[in-house]
Design an enzyme around this catalytic site. Structure first.
Site, short mmCIF file in Angstrom:
data_model
loop_
_atom_site.label_atom_id
_atom_site.label_comp_id
_atom_site.label_asym_id
_atom_site.label_seq_id
_atom_site.Cartn_x
_atom_site.Cartn_y
_atom_site.Cartn_z
N SER A 60 0.82 -1.21 0.00
CA SER A 60 0.00 0.00 0.00
C SER A 60 0.85 1.26 0.00
O SER A 60 2.06 1.22 0.23
CB SER A 60 -0.94 0.03 1.21
OG SER A 60 -0.30 0.59 2.35
N ILE A 61 0.19 2.38 -0.21
CA ILE A 61 0.85 3.68 -0.21
C ILE A 61 1.42 4.02 1.17
O ILE A 61 2.35 4.82 1.28
CB ILE A 61 -0.14 4.78 -0.66
CG1 ILE A 61 0.60 6.08 -0.99
CG2 ILE A 61 -1.25 4.99 0.38
CD1 ILE A 61 -0.26 7.10 -1.71
N LYS A 62 0.90 3.39 2.21
CA LYS A 62 1.34 3.70 3.57
C LYS A 62 2.77 3.24 3.86
O LYS A 62 3.35 3.65 4.87
CB LYS A 62 0.37 3.09 4.58
CG LYS A 62 -1.02 3.70 4.55
CD LYS A 62 -1.02 5.18 4.91
CE LYS A 62 -2.43 5.71 5.05
NZ LYS A 62 -2.45 7.13 5.49
N ASP A 63 3.34 2.42 2.99
CA ASP A 63 4.76 2.07 3.15
C ASP A 63 5.62 3.33 3.15
O ASP A 63 6.63 3.42 3.86
CB ASP A 63 5.22 1.16 2.02
CG ASP A 63 4.65 -0.24 2.11
OD1 ASP A 63 3.91 -0.53 3.08
OD2 ASP A 63 4.94 -1.05 1.21
N ALA A 66 5.35 5.12 6.53
CA ALA A 66 6.00 4.32 7.56
C ALA A 66 7.51 4.52 7.54
O ALA A 66 8.14 4.77 8.57
CB ALA A 66 5.66 2.84 7.38
#
Length: 359
Positions: A60-63, A66
């Site tokens: 996901s884009i949340k990598d 993070a």
């Protein structure tokens, strides 16, 4: 219509910008493809693109957020080897953090609303994270998952609460990676960018980058699901109303203006409200016409991209983000019984209902 230079570029074999080996998980995040959504582009007479963030190694884009947040904490000396990373998350940021923690040797602790899909919870635990599902209550409630995460981290030595909503290292990660990638992949031809917000990091970071590089010509819009107050806030010129309702989308929509979104909200050109009925129909359409197996927040983004393209007119070039794949939500999104329980099955065009194969 696609300009000739961009059409020639799209005709070339697909390739990633990274042409040499990278180091571990953190080195493999980013440089995702920009996908030309052919069917929707032809329907609108515009060029609509989706940044394939589901191709990040954590899915996901949340990598990006993070890694950006953890690297920022390391740079500032806030976390030392063997420490603990704590976050309150609806899922994908936690998954990205769990990957980062595994690759860097940190302990990972996640507090999340108990409304999230079982697929996300299972994956977090498989990745070694300690997961604490807690009741989904408003941010103002001290039992909100974010506050519980903050308090848990405060009691530990060598630990940080990553604070993804108000830690602007999140938006900065998109400002220095996602935004420049989009600008390069479109050869500097972006009339509009639109996406939904959870933390606001993607919209703020990408928006700031594109505004700067285009000298203010690129329009940046926010897409909002039911149950969020941001559409009303932006459309009314800054009136914050009480949050009501809910959505099938996960991890997007807000009851407040986060610090990340606050870095850019005054530069937004507008906002779009997207009902769940339109999101679920688009989810099935993308699977059928583009072969893209995506989650509901991605489908919402694409609905908004189509609407923005129509607002900007024929020939416009609009980009959005394809946040993650549907495999983290498939037990719901492709279940006829679940869709019927939400009153959404009839929103799916009849010829596409064949994909709802789970019960």
């Amino acid at each position: 219509m696609l300009c000739s230079a961009l059409r020639r570029s799209l005709a070339q074999p697909a390739r990633r910008f990274t042409t040499r080996a990278v180091e571990g998980f953190t080195g493999s995040v980013g440089n995702t493809p920009l996908i030309y959504l052919k069917a929707l582009s032809e329907q609108t007479g515009c060029s609509i693109f989706g940044k394939a963030e589901f191709q990040n190694p954590g899915g996901s884009i949340k990598d990006r957020a993070a890694i950006g947040i953890v690297l920022d904490a390391e740079k500032k000396g806030l976390i030392k080897p063997g420490g603990t990373i704590v976050e309150g998350t609806a899922g994908n940021t936690g998954i990205g953090l769990a990957h980062v923690c595994r690759s860097k040797g940190y302990r990972c602790v996640i507090f999340m609303p108990d409304t999230q899909s079982q697929e996300k919870i299972d994956l977090l635990r498989i990745l070694g994270a300690e997961v604490y599902p807690v009741p989904a209550v408003p941010y103002e409630n001290p039992k909100n998952y974010n506050h519980q995460a903050k308090e848990y981290a405060r009691q530990l030595d060598n630990a940080i609460w990553t604070d993804q909503f108000d830690n602007t290292a999140n938006a900065y990660a998109h400002y220095i990676t996602t935004g420049p990638e989009i600008w390069e992949q479109t050869q500097g031809m972006v009339d509009g960018f639109v996406c939904s917000t959870g933390t606001g990091g993607t919209l703020a970071g990408v928006g700031k980058c594109l505004k700067e590089k285009s000298n203010g010509k690129s329009q940046i819009w926010l897409a909002d699901p039911p149950g969020s107050v941001l559409y009303t806030y932006i459309s009314s010129g800054g009136k914050l109303v009480e949050r009501t309702g809910s959505s099938i989308t996960e991890g997007i929509g807000q009851g407040r203006v986060t610090a990340n979104l606050g870095t850019f909200i005054n530069e937004l050109d507008g906002a779009l409200h997207v009902p769940d009925e339109q999101s679920i129909a688009m989810l099935y359409q993308l699977l059928d016409t583009e072969g893209l197996y995506v989650g509901a927040s991605t489908a919402l983004n694409v609905v908004a991209a189509v609407e923005l393209a129509r607002k900007l007119g024929k020939g416009s070039r609009v980009v959005t983000v394809l946040c993650d794949g549907a495999y983290r939500y498939q037990s719901r999104l492709f279940s006829k019984k679940w869709l019927q329980s939400k009153g959404l099955f009839d929103a799916i065009p009849e010829h596409l209902r064949k994909y709802a194969v789970l019960d």
